[in-house]
Scaffold this active site. Sequence first.
Site, PDB file in Angstrom:
ATOM      1  CG  HIS A  73      -1.958  -1.120   1.167  1.00  0.00           C
ATOM      2  ND1 HIS A  73      -2.770  -1.457   2.229  1.00  0.00           N
ATOM      3  CD2 HIS A  73      -2.282  -1.989   0.167  1.00  0.00           C
ATOM      4  CE1 HIS A  73      -3.546  -2.479   1.896  1.00  0.00           C
ATOM      5  NE2 HIS A  73      -3.261  -2.831   0.658  1.00  0.00           N
TER       6      HIS A  73
ATOM      7  CG  ASN B 173      -5.592 -10.300  14.981  1.00  0.00           C
ATOM      8  OD1 ASN B 173      -6.096  -9.733  15.935  1.00  0.00           O
ATOM      9  ND2 ASN B 173      -5.644  -9.820  13.752  1.00  0.00           N
TER      10      ASN B 173
END
Length: 313
Positions: free
Chosen positions: A180, A275
């Site tokens: 990105h 996570n």
Amino acid sequence: MISEVGDQKPEVRGQFTRRSPPLADVGGRSEVRLRLRSRLTVSSVEPSERFTILDSLFTMLPQAISPRLADVLSSAESICVLTGAGVSAESGVPTFRSTGGLWEKFSPEDLARFESFIRNPDLVWEWYNYRKKILSEVAPNEGHVALARMQDLVPDFTLVTQNVDGLHARAGSRNVVELHGNITRSYCIQCKLLAGEEEQATFERTPKCRTCGGLLRPDVVWFGELLPAGAFEKAMEAAHRCDVFLSVGTSGVVYPAASIPLAARSAGAYVVEINPEYTDLSPRMNETILGPSGKVLPHLVTILTQRHSHEST
Ligand code: OAD
């Protein structure tokens, strides 16, 4: 209901499986455009409660790493890692979709689209300058450092990130595949020249190109835009050839990045998510380690280091 994922064993995948949306137009900068999938409720358990329990668990118990993962890590020739905003959370960088994340306070529609930039460049730059200021005040955390160490412990290692914060490079990671872009760079929307550091060093509003006077924009990928040439392809190649794939600190709702762990799994890699919460990707993983990356990743480095020392004696 995705909120039930937390109660499921990894093998029970069918009802939660969601297919990736089809890839968008081909051509131009890369073959794929950035897309956001609709927001889902992630968990029925309070994230803060989970985080606290697991934080202390991983502080105390390195053996919480499964024997299967320890085993595959010990023989892995190739490891590929995909990171998201969560890997920088312990540095003090806000994530996008966790409780209190950036997209709770700000709208991606106003800030992360080219049309929004053209409509109100001052607002978009104000937001990016706010984020750049945060980044100027934080440092890489144990998770970034662990990933930087991993690159020297396996013959083939690829780090792919959705983050634009540059913290992996600051921790010492080399050749990071930035899907990105990078918030520390900017370029002119007219002549496309990358701006010099002096043009973007100040936290002023809407800098202009020194060469042609055009508007500078952050060198990041906004929704609907193409990924940097070759980045996604490089990530997919690494995903296809790796033995172990780690999906770290990402909610897995932004495509095409979220398709990379799935491609690794289809190609036969052992795919592990790290996570503090279950995500949309969890049902498709071989295992999910519920814990903060800054605590979990150093344990994986320990395993790889032991193997490395063993091989070099
Ligand atoms: P998200 O904010 O969507 O997800 C962050 C994930 O990190 C969540 O699943 C959290 O549970 C997890 N997390 C929080 N703290 C953590 C910790 N200490 N250790 C590990 N994980 C932790 O961020 P991304 O998935 O990266 O794109 O978002 C993808 C893209 O959406 C971003 O690149 C950005 C955003 O819109 C653009 O701005 C173009």
